[in-house]
Motif scaffolding. Structure first.
Motif, PDB file in Angstrom:
ATOM      1  N   GLU A   6       9.275  14.364 -17.878  1.00  0.00           N
ATOM      2  CA  GLU A   6       9.113  13.024 -17.336  1.00  0.00           C
ATOM      3  C   GLU A   6       7.877  12.349 -17.910  1.00  0.00           C
ATOM      4  O   GLU A   6       7.877  11.167 -18.232  1.00  0.00           O
ATOM      5  N   ALA A  30       0.324   5.397 -12.938  1.00  0.00           N
ATOM      6  CA  ALA A  30      -0.902   4.743 -12.487  1.00  0.00           C
ATOM      7  C   ALA A  30      -1.248   3.574 -13.405  1.00  0.00           C
ATOM      8  O   ALA A  30      -1.676   2.511 -12.949  1.00  0.00           O
ATOM      9  N   LYS A  69      -0.836  -4.881 -11.168  1.00  0.00           N
ATOM     10  CA  LYS A  69      -1.791  -5.448 -10.232  1.00  0.00           C
ATOM     11  C   LYS A  69      -2.573  -6.594 -10.853  1.00  0.00           C
ATOM     12  O   LYS A  69      -3.034  -7.495 -10.149  1.00  0.00           O
ATOM     13  N   LYS A  87      -0.001  -5.800  -2.423  1.00  0.00           N
ATOM     14  CA  LYS A  87       0.307  -4.374  -2.461  1.00  0.00           C
ATOM     15  C   LYS A  87       1.592  -4.178  -3.253  1.00  0.00           C
ATOM     16  O   LYS A  87       2.485  -5.021  -3.231  1.00  0.00           O
ATOM     17  N   ILE A  88       1.666  -3.044  -3.944  1.00  0.00           N
ATOM     18  CA  ILE A  88       2.835  -2.745  -4.767  1.00  0.00           C
ATOM     19  C   ILE A  88       3.421  -1.443  -4.261  1.00  0.00           C
ATOM     20  O   ILE A  88       2.735  -0.423  -4.203  1.00  0.00           O
ATOM     21  N   LYS A  99       6.718   0.448  -8.683  1.00  0.00           N
ATOM     22  CA  LYS A  99       6.079   1.027  -9.859  1.00  0.00           C
ATOM     23  C   LYS A  99       7.058   1.898 -10.628  1.00  0.00           C
ATOM     24  O   LYS A  99       7.102   1.852 -11.860  1.00  0.00           O
ATOM     25  N   TYR A 140      13.167  -7.823  -8.689  1.00  0.00           N
ATOM     26  CA  TYR A 140      12.089  -7.827  -9.673  1.00  0.00           C
ATOM     27  C   TYR A 140      11.526  -9.213  -9.920  1.00  0.00           C
ATOM     28  O   TYR A 140      10.314  -9.381  -9.950  1.00  0.00           O
ATOM     29  N   PRO A 168       8.205 -11.466  -7.258  1.00  0.00           N
ATOM     30  CA  PRO A 168       6.737 -11.573  -7.304  1.00  0.00           C
ATOM     31  C   PRO A 168       6.274 -12.193  -8.605  1.00  0.00           C
ATOM     32  O   PRO A 168       5.364 -13.010  -8.634  1.00  0.00           O
ATOM     33  N   LYS A 222       9.634  14.573 -10.503  1.00  0.00           N
ATOM     34  CA  LYS A 222       8.880  15.537  -9.716  1.00  0.00           C
ATOM     35  C   LYS A 222       7.882  14.824  -8.825  1.00  0.00           C
ATOM     36  O   LYS A 222       7.335  13.795  -9.204  1.00  0.00           O
ATOM     37  N   ALA A 275      -4.496   1.126  -0.680  1.00  0.00           N
ATOM     38  CA  ALA A 275      -4.285  -0.316  -0.582  1.00  0.00           C
ATOM     39  C   ALA A 275      -3.288  -0.790  -1.627  1.00  0.00           C
ATOM     40  O   ALA A 275      -2.498  -1.699  -1.383  1.00  0.00           O
ATOM     41  N   SER A 276      -3.327  -0.147  -2.804  1.00  0.00           N
ATOM     42  CA  SER A 276      -2.421  -0.604  -3.861  1.00  0.00           C
ATOM     43  C   SER A 276      -1.022  -0.048  -3.692  1.00  0.00           C
ATOM     44  O   SER A 276      -0.086  -0.549  -4.290  1.00  0.00           O
ATOM     45  N   THR A 277      -0.851   0.991  -2.899  1.00  0.00           N
ATOM     46  CA  THR A 277       0.486   1.555  -2.725  1.00  0.00           C
ATOM     47  C   THR A 277       0.773   1.725  -1.247  1.00  0.00           C
ATOM     48  O   THR A 277      -0.130   1.925  -0.441  1.00  0.00           O
ATOM     49  N   ASP A 278       2.052   1.684  -0.894  1.00  0.00           N
ATOM     50  CA  ASP A 278       2.425   1.800   0.516  1.00  0.00           C
ATOM     51  C   ASP A 278       2.448   3.239   0.999  1.00  0.00           C
ATOM     52  O   ASP A 278       2.233   3.506   2.174  1.00  0.00           O
ATOM     53  N   GLU A 279       2.713   4.182   0.097  1.00  0.00           N
ATOM     54  CA  GLU A 279       2.814   5.572   0.522  1.00  0.00           C
ATOM     55  C   GLU A 279       1.460   6.249   0.404  1.00  0.00           C
ATOM     56  O   GLU A 279       0.636   5.860  -0.409  1.00  0.00           O
ATOM     57  N   SER A 303       1.671  11.822  -1.224  1.00  0.00           N
ATOM     58  CA  SER A 303       2.201  12.148  -2.545  1.00  0.00           C
ATOM     59  C   SER A 303       1.729  11.126  -3.566  1.00  0.00           C
ATOM     60  O   SER A 303       1.518  11.437  -4.722  1.00  0.00           O
ATOM     61  N   THR A 304       1.540   9.882  -3.122  1.00  0.00           N
ATOM     62  CA  THR A 304       1.077   8.872  -4.063  1.00  0.00           C
ATOM     63  C   THR A 304      -0.319   9.211  -4.562  1.00  0.00           C
ATOM     64  O   THR A 304      -0.626   9.074  -5.739  1.00  0.00           O
ATOM     65  N   LEU A 346      -0.020  11.906  -7.075  1.00  0.00           N
ATOM     66  CA  LEU A 346       0.555  11.411  -8.324  1.00  0.00           C
ATOM     67  C   LEU A 346      -0.461  10.567  -9.067  1.00  0.00           C
ATOM     68  O   LEU A 346      -0.624  10.686 -10.275  1.00  0.00           O
ATOM     69  N   ASN A 347      -1.172   9.711  -8.331  1.00  0.00           N
ATOM     70  CA  ASN A 347      -2.118   8.835  -9.015  1.00  0.00           C
ATOM     71  C   ASN A 347      -3.210   9.641  -9.689  1.00  0.00           C
ATOM     72  O   ASN A 347      -3.563   9.411 -10.836  1.00  0.00           O
ATOM     73  N   LYS A 365      -1.796  11.355 -12.708  1.00  0.00           N
ATOM     74  CA  LYS A 365      -1.528  10.412 -13.788  1.00  0.00           C
ATOM     75  C   LYS A 365      -2.830   9.916 -14.392  1.00  0.00           C
ATOM     76  O   LYS A 365      -2.935   9.715 -15.589  1.00  0.00           O
ATOM     77  N   ASN A 366      -3.832   9.731 -13.530  1.00  0.00           N
ATOM     78  CA  ASN A 366      -5.110   9.275 -14.073  1.00  0.00           C
ATOM     79  C   ASN A 366      -5.659  10.295 -15.056  1.00  0.00           C
ATOM     80  O   ASN A 366      -6.225   9.952 -16.090  1.00  0.00           O
TER      81      ASN A 366
END
Lengths: 123, 219
Positions: free
Chosen positions: A21, A29, A36, A44-45, A50, B76, B79, B158, B194-198, B201-202, B205-206, B209-210
């Protein structure tokens, strides 16, 4: 951008097995940060947004790159360069994006020349 | 048509600020709008008889029509479209001098290319696409089908990338509300939340990914 394209293609070439993936998609991110930038600060997104955008932008990259790659195949060239990407955007009808990208590519090359002429001094 | 023009303005602004990735983002929206050629051609034709403001107003209903044909694409544009609408209001006059040539040009393009019917697996209505993109779309379909047949595991998404990082996150102390106990990281994670609703797990993941981002840039 060229580095990204080269990197992803080499990754795919290396992994003859499963395309992971993280190799098929842009990092989520980074996609979120780009999304953003265009929104108000308090917006908020959702994660679903995403992930959807992740799929869309990755597919678009493959779409444009395959057009450029097809041109290189016909001309028996192995390296896809920035001009090929600009040509591919125009060939697919994204003329409004090809022109800004050419200007970006021109400035990018000027910067590369500056770096080559003025190598950073090593301490 | 107006949407395209506003997008062009945005792209120019982005290039000036040298945020190249953002133009990729907008290009993707362009592709989606291109894949629904009917609204575009209708928009181009209707522009001849309607004023700029009216066209701007008519576009959402046409997008609604597109929504009827392709429901998944509906969420899509909202916004993105809203953000475009504001600058368009701010610049009601400047686009008009520019608008002359692109309008004529796109009208001609609309007349020349009514759209090529694209074969779909389902027996529903054919989807009309930009003729320039027809072969590219077919090529990509073959590539995706080939990739899926060869590597079916690629489709699974995943929840996390690295097992060890996941286990480490599970072991960390959490306060009320489930956030990690750490003065510095609390602020960072508040931004992420603040940037994501979840939430949980977010965050994993963030952070993963960072970590991946620098290596991606290196490669």
């Amino acid at each position: 951008m060229m580095d990204n394209v080269g990197g992803s293609s080499s990754n795919i070439a290396e992994n003859s097995g499963i395309i992971r993936e993280q190799d098929r998609l842009l990092p989520i991110a980074n996609v979120g940060k780009i999304m953003k930038q265009i929104l108000p600060p308090n917006a908020k997104i959702s994660k679903e947004s995403k992930e959807t955008m992740q799929e869309c932008v990755s597919e678009f990259i493959s779409f444009v790159t395959s057009e450029a790659s097809e041109k290189c195949r016909k001309e028996r060239r192995k390296t896809v360069n920035g001009d090929d990407i600009c040509w591919a955007l125009g060939s697919l009808g994204f003329d409004d994006y090809a022109e800004p990208l050419r200007r970006y590519l021109q400035r990018y090359r000027e910067q590369e020349l500056d770096r080559a002429n003025n190598p950073p001094k090593r301490g | 048509m107006c949407v395209d023009w506003d997008t062009v303005l945005h792209v120019n602004q982005e290039i000036m600020t040298s945020t190249h990735d953002l133009s990729d983002n907008e290009a993707d929206d362009q592709q989606q709008s291109e894949s629904q050629m009917e609204p575009l051609s209708a928009n181009g034709i209707s522009y001849a008889g309607i004023a700029t403001q009216n066209v701007q107003y008519a576009t959402p209903s046409q997008l609604g029509t597109g929504h009827a044909v392709v429901p998944p694409t509906y969420p899509y544009p909202d916004p993105y479209y809203r953000s475009i609408f504001a600058p368009y209001d701010a610049q009601t006059y400047p686009p008009q001098p520019y608008g002359g040539n692109p309008m004529v040009h796109l009208q001609l393009m609309g007349i020349q290319q009514a759209g090529v019917p694209l074969p779909t697996d389902t027996v529903e209505e054919p989807v009309f696409v930009n003729a320039k993109q027809y072969h590219g779309i077919l090529r990509r379909r073959q590539s995706r089908a080939k990739a899926e047949s060869e590597k079916k595991a690629a489709r699974n998404r995943k929840p996390y990338l690295h097992e060890s990082r996941h286990l480490h996150a599970l072991r960390r102390a959490r306060g009320c509300g489930g956030r990690f106990l750490n003065s510095k990281k609390d602020e960072n994670q508040q931004d992420e939340v603040a940037s994501t609703d979840e939430s949980q797990s977010t965050i994993n993941l963030n952070s993963d990914k960072n970590e991946l981002a620098p290596s991606d840039r290196t490669s």
